[in-house]
Design a protein around this motif. Sequence first.
Motif, PDB file in Angstrom:
ATOM      1  N   THR A  24     -51.421  31.369  -3.942  1.00  0.00           N
ATOM      2  CA  THR A  24     -51.661  30.982  -2.553  1.00  0.00           C
ATOM      3  C   THR A  24     -51.662  32.164  -1.579  1.00  0.00           C
ATOM      4  N   PHE A  25     -50.676  33.044  -1.695  1.00  0.00           N
ATOM      5  CA  PHE A  25     -50.583  34.149  -0.740  1.00  0.00           C
ATOM      6  C   PHE A  25     -51.767  35.086  -0.844  1.00  0.00           C
TER       7      PHE A  25
ATOM      8  N   VAL B  87     -54.785  34.361  -1.992  1.00  0.00           N
ATOM      9  CA  VAL B  87     -55.981  33.693  -1.484  1.00  0.00           C
ATOM     10  C   VAL B  87     -55.980  33.681   0.047  1.00  0.00           C
ATOM     11  N   LEU B  88     -54.844  33.281   0.635  1.00  0.00           N
ATOM     12  CA  LEU B  88     -54.771  33.231   2.095  1.00  0.00           C
ATOM     13  C   LEU B  88     -54.960  34.611   2.700  1.00  0.00           C
TER      14      LEU B  88
ATOM     15  N   ILE C 267     -56.520  37.348   1.529  1.00  0.00           N
ATOM     16  CA  ILE C 267     -57.860  37.936   1.534  1.00  0.00           C
ATOM     17  C   ILE C 267     -58.873  37.051   2.260  1.00  0.00           C
ATOM     18  N   TYR C 268     -58.722  35.728   2.178  1.00  0.00           N
ATOM     19  CA  TYR C 268     -59.696  34.873   2.863  1.00  0.00           C
ATOM     20  C   TYR C 268     -59.561  35.003   4.380  1.00  0.00           C
ATOM     21  N   PHE C 269     -58.344  34.919   4.879  1.00  0.00           N
ATOM     22  CA  PHE C 269     -58.164  35.065   6.322  1.00  0.00           C
ATOM     23  C   PHE C 269     -58.406  36.504   6.756  1.00  0.00           C
TER      24      PHE C 269
ATOM     25  N   SER D  21     -60.448  38.655   5.565  1.00  0.00           N
ATOM     26  CA  SER D  21     -61.857  39.036   5.582  1.00  0.00           C
ATOM     27  C   SER D  21     -62.544  38.690   6.902  1.00  0.00           C
TER      28      SER D  21
ATOM     29  N   ILE E  75     -58.513  36.708  10.786  1.00  0.00           N
ATOM     30  CA  ILE E  75     -57.632  35.656  11.321  1.00  0.00           C
ATOM     31  C   ILE E  75     -56.177  36.081  11.161  1.00  0.00           C
TER      32      ILE E  75
ATOM     33  N   TYR F 230     -52.252  31.655  10.825  1.00  0.00           N
ATOM     34  CA  TYR F 230     -52.681  30.817   9.700  1.00  0.00           C
ATOM     35  C   TYR F 230     -52.521  29.325   9.976  1.00  0.00           C
TER      36      TYR F 230
ATOM     37  N   ALA G 130     -52.232  26.208   7.285  1.00  0.00           N
ATOM     38  CA  ALA G 130     -52.798  26.553   5.978  1.00  0.00           C
ATOM     39  C   ALA G 130     -51.725  27.001   4.985  1.00  0.00           C
ATOM     40  N   LEU G 131     -50.769  27.805   5.470  1.00  0.00           N
ATOM     41  CA  LEU G 131     -49.727  28.321   4.574  1.00  0.00           C
ATOM     42  C   LEU G 131     -48.858  27.181   4.049  1.00  0.00           C
TER      43      LEU G 131
ATOM     44  N   GLY H 179     -50.775  25.194   1.479  1.00  0.00           N
ATOM     45  CA  GLY H 179     -50.885  25.944   0.226  1.00  0.00           C
ATOM     46  C   GLY H 179     -49.590  25.895  -0.569  1.00  0.00           C
TER      47      GLY H 179
ATOM     48  N   LEU I 250     -65.262  33.857   0.350  1.00  0.00           N
ATOM     49  CA  LEU I 250     -65.308  34.778   1.490  1.00  0.00           C
ATOM     50  C   LEU I 250     -66.532  34.490   2.356  1.00  0.00           C
TER      51      LEU I 250
ATOM     52  N   PRO J 180     -61.293  33.161  17.459  1.00  0.00           N
ATOM     53  CA  PRO J 180     -61.486  33.973  16.254  1.00  0.00           C
ATOM     54  C   PRO J 180     -60.206  34.565  15.644  1.00  0.00           C
ATOM     55  N   SER J 181     -59.062  34.516  16.355  1.00  0.00           N
ATOM     56  CA  SER J 181     -57.863  35.076  15.726  1.00  0.00           C
ATOM     57  C   SER J 181     -57.005  33.977  15.096  1.00  0.00           C
TER      58      SER J 181
ATOM     59  N   ALA K  11     -56.735  30.314  12.756  1.00  0.00           N
ATOM     60  CA  ALA K  11     -57.421  29.506  11.753  1.00  0.00           C
ATOM     61  C   ALA K  11     -57.855  28.170  12.347  1.00  0.00           C
TER      62      ALA K  11
ATOM     63  N   CYS L 293     -58.261  25.621   7.319  1.00  0.00           N
ATOM     64  CA  CYS L 293     -57.023  25.186   6.675  1.00  0.00           C
ATOM     65  C   CYS L 293     -57.329  24.192   5.555  1.00  0.00           C
TER      66      CYS L 293
ATOM     67  N   THR M 252     -56.574  26.207  -2.991  1.00  0.00           N
ATOM     68  CA  THR M 252     -55.351  26.552  -3.730  1.00  0.00           C
ATOM     69  C   THR M 252     -54.842  25.392  -4.579  1.00  0.00           C
TER      70      THR M 252
END
Lengths: 178, 201
Positions: A135-136, A138-139, A141-143, A145, A148, A151, A154-155, A158, B112, B125-126, B128, B133, B140
Amino acid sequence: MLELILAKISNWAIPVLFCVFLLLGWARRLPVYETFIQGAAEGFQIAVRIIPYLVAMFVAIKVFRVSGAMDMLARLCAPVLGILGAPPEVLPLALMRPLSGSSALGIATELVKTYGPDSFIGRLASVMQGTTDTTFFVLTIYFGSVGIKKYRHALALGLIADLTGLLLSIFLCNLIFK
Amino acid sequence: MLDLIWLILFLGGILVGALTGKIELVTGTFFSGANEGVKVCLDLIGLMTLWLGMLEIAKQSGLITFIARCMRPLTGILFPGVPPEHPALGAIIMNISANILGLGNAATPFGLKAMEELQKINPDPSTASDAMCTFLALNTSCLTLIPATIIGVRVAAGSSNPTEIVAPTIIATGLSMVIIIIIDILWRTLLRPWYRRFKRC
């Protein structure tokens, strides 16, 4: 038989997918080569953009593991896992899984080798490895990229997913393999 | 929450290292950990470039939109904030499919790309968005049909039945995906409005 077919699918999927993409592009008279280059140009920037996030996570996780803090935490949590019907040996795997894919795979491999793939620990470790996700990673690198920083839920989602996966794998292994 | 976890990992590691006399090891780990992070990124560059090139062909030939349209009944419920036929939905479906088939290498580039598309329709944009989510929760908790890596490990260790773990893995991942979808929808539609009203009082 079904498992054999499934294994074949994962070998064939990518070549078949590429064929479909290319043939369809060609049929639609796209300049396929040019289109490929146009899309591929972004690849480098996206990959490089996640470096700070990756470094922040990898350093913190590695320090936590190498210093022995992970083992300490595992020893603290072991009694809880015992109640649920899991041997304490699998706890480092459960704790490492959301943090780092490669470390978790290392731990799972070690458990499978040490206790044997057909032992209860070996089977449980295998199911746990397949069920939960990093989870960490994925979160991060996805965020990362897309830049963001907050979170939101989302955390939590996950981590609940990892916990559910963990509990379900313990439950199912006890049901099937014991 | 992320701040807290990161601090605990960092400070907890240093503290335990200092108390158990492993401080040189900790110092060395800072550098090797930083290197490892960059190495993961380097491994990703080639893969990203290849997949994004292929994905662009799929997108311009209309395949991605077609897939998104087919899955609309499902994505409408999961991603109410994303307009139908938005390219993000196509990328999300490709990512989830790759995850289900155990194609980790293909999943990351699709994921991505999906984030990039979702970011285009994100008002802040900063922070989520709800769609992001939901997408990461799906990602996951994702159903896994072929846990290829661990089957490989079991074969190498000489298991008499390396694939016997496939059935429990499918059941566990499928169930946890359903549970997470329910929790996410409940949070968005019921719990969060309550929570906000409660906070205002």
